[in-house]
Design a protein around this motif. Structure first.
Motif, short mmCIF file in Angstrom:
data_model
loop_
_atom_site.label_atom_id
_atom_site.label_comp_id
_atom_site.label_asym_id
_atom_site.label_seq_id
_atom_site.Cartn_x
_atom_site.Cartn_y
_atom_site.Cartn_z
N TRP A 3 0.80 -1.22 0.00
CA TRP A 3 0.00 0.00 0.00
C TRP A 3 0.83 1.28 0.00
N LYS A 4 2.09 1.19 0.36
CA LYS A 4 2.90 2.40 0.46
C LYS A 4 3.26 2.95 -0.91
N GLY A 5 3.38 4.28 -0.96
CA GLY A 5 3.78 4.92 -2.21
C GLY A 5 2.62 5.28 -3.11
N LEU A 79 -8.76 4.30 1.35
CA LEU A 79 -9.94 5.05 0.91
C LEU A 79 -9.74 5.57 -0.51
N ALA A 80 -8.52 6.03 -0.82
CA ALA A 80 -8.24 6.49 -2.18
C ALA A 80 -8.39 5.36 -3.18
N ASP A 81 -7.97 4.16 -2.80
CA ASP A 81 -8.15 2.99 -3.67
C ASP A 81 -9.63 2.71 -3.93
N THR A 82 -10.44 2.84 -2.88
CA THR A 82 -11.89 2.61 -3.08
C THR A 82 -12.46 3.69 -3.99
N GLU A 83 -11.99 4.91 -3.84
CA GLU A 83 -12.48 6.00 -4.69
C GLU A 83 -12.18 5.71 -6.17
N ALA A 84 -10.95 5.28 -6.43
CA ALA A 84 -10.56 5.01 -7.82
C ALA A 84 -11.41 3.91 -8.44
N VAL A 85 -11.62 2.84 -7.67
CA VAL A 85 -12.39 1.70 -8.19
C VAL A 85 -13.85 2.06 -8.39
N ASN A 224 -9.39 -3.61 -7.63
CA ASN A 224 -8.18 -2.90 -7.21
C ASN A 224 -6.93 -3.73 -7.50
N GLN A 225 -7.07 -5.05 -7.42
CA GLN A 225 -5.95 -5.92 -7.78
C GLN A 225 -5.60 -5.76 -9.26
N GLN A 226 -6.60 -5.67 -10.09
CA GLN A 226 -6.35 -5.44 -11.51
C GLN A 226 -5.68 -4.09 -11.74
N ARG A 227 -6.02 -3.13 -10.91
CA ARG A 227 -5.54 -1.76 -11.09
C ARG A 227 -4.11 -1.56 -10.60
N VAL A 228 -3.78 -2.07 -9.40
CA VAL A 228 -2.47 -1.77 -8.80
C VAL A 228 -1.72 -3.00 -8.28
N GLN A 229 -2.29 -4.21 -8.44
CA GLN A 229 -1.63 -5.43 -7.98
C GLN A 229 -1.13 -5.27 -6.53
N PHE A 230 -2.06 -5.03 -5.64
CA PHE A 230 -1.71 -4.72 -4.25
C PHE A 230 -1.73 -5.93 -3.32
N LEU A 231 -2.25 -7.05 -3.77
CA LEU A 231 -2.39 -8.21 -2.90
C LEU A 231 -1.11 -9.04 -2.83
N GLU A 232 -0.88 -9.61 -1.65
CA GLU A 232 0.24 -10.51 -1.42
C GLU A 232 -0.30 -11.87 -0.99
N PRO A 233 0.53 -12.91 -1.06
CA PRO A 233 0.07 -14.23 -0.61
C PRO A 233 -0.46 -14.18 0.82
N GLY A 234 -1.61 -14.76 1.04
CA GLY A 234 -2.22 -14.80 2.36
C GLY A 234 -3.22 -13.69 2.62
N ASP A 235 -3.23 -12.65 1.80
CA ASP A 235 -4.13 -11.53 2.04
C ASP A 235 -5.60 -11.94 1.96
N ILE A 236 -5.94 -12.70 0.94
CA ILE A 236 -7.34 -13.12 0.80
C ILE A 236 -7.77 -13.97 1.99
#
Length: 295
Positions: A3-5, A79-85, A224-236
């Motif tokens: 999420w950083k950056g 919250l910014a990620d939710t706004e974009a999606v 959001n995963q399609q948009r920024v690939q933010f998920l890591e193993p175990g997140d789901i």
């Protein structure tokens, strides 16, 4: 979770309340209650319980401030990620997404839905289209509720990016899901229908509303995963674990009470997992029709 950056939302602000509530150690029933409150319980109902929550963590003021700063930045990014999606989803439907506000409060806060406290847990108020989260909440999740771990994320971020970030993001996206319901007129329809039916039927409508917010959270995660690939193993798994811990059936058993489906307002653990997963797999709002003609 990475999420950083990324951009933080400008719709997050702080509201200093009337001081922290004071209480003793957190027992299993109160912990379960907080988990229940996290996912959409009416704040005024929560206030009637009179439960107070404290961390009991032994954090120094410097450590607490550092944690708060980190969590504030995290909330802004999510919250910014939710706004974009949701802007994208609404544009696809030839509509315009109206962004919610999010207030981080300390101890107590006043909203258009009434006054609330730390015991209320995160909630969305349709009257002012604002999400409210106490600044101590994520600390409580990490230290006392067993949802979040303390391992370093596999993405190589430092220890501030603890495993469990996505469970927190799930909480925020669920509340944003209630905002989407308000924009679509679903919340208003549920409220109107609930005034005209029995308590059992009104509870059923509440369950369907909560499940749809879970599904919307899943839709957001996939998009959001399609948009920024933010998920890591175990997140789901973290989000599914969180969803599974706050079903009405599980909370009733944890408190030693009887499981009475007619009294459910938030559904079973399995239902919550199923609807979050449905949204996650489809990435499509159309797959989140939990009501199926009920309204």
């Amino acid at each position: 979770m990475k999420w950083k950056g990324r951009r933080g939302s400008s719709n997050v602000r702080s509201s200093k309340g009337g001081g922290k509530m004071i209480g003793g150690s957190i027992g299993g029933i109160i912990i379960a209650g907080i988990l229940w409150l996290v996912f959409g319980m009416n704040p005024m109902t929560a206030l009637q319980t009179g439960q107070a929550v404290t961390g009991g963590s032994g954090e120094t003021s410097t450590e607490a401030a550092t944690s708060t700063d980190r969590d504030t930045q995290f909330v802004k990014v999510v919250l910014a990620d939710t706004e974009a999606v949701w802007h994208q989803i609404f544009e696809e439907a030839n509509s315009t997404y109206q962004e919610p506000s999010l207030i981080l409060f300390d101890g107590q806060v006043s909203s258009a839905c009434g006054s609330a406290s730390s015991a209320t847990g995160p909630f969305y108020c349709p009257a002012d289209q604002t999400i409210y989260i106490d600044t101590s909440f994520f600390v409580e999740m990490r230290q006392n509720l067993g949802i979040l771990g303390d391992q370093q994320g596999s993405g190589g971020q430092d220890n501030e990016g603890k495993a469990g970030d996505f469970a927190q993001a799930y909480v925020i996206s669920h509340e944003v899901g209630h905002h989407v319901q308000t924009l679509l007129g679903i919340t208003q329809q549920v409220n109107e229908a609930s005034r005209q039916v029995t308590r059992t039927e009104a509870n059923r409508l509440s369950v369907l509303q909560e499940l749809q917010a879970d599904c919307f959270a899943g839709v957001w995660a996939q998009r959001n995963q399609q948009r920024v690939q933010f998920l890591e193993p175990g997140d789901i798994d973290e989000a599914i674990n969180a969803a599974g811990q706050i079903g009405d059936d599980r909370l009733a058993r944890a408190s030693g009470g009887e499981v009475v489906p007619d009294n459910f307002t938030h559904s079973t653990s399995q239902q919550r997992i199923e609807w979050f997963s449905r949204g996650l797999e489809s990435g499509n709002v159309q797959s989140c029709d939990t009501f199926s003609g009920a309204l």
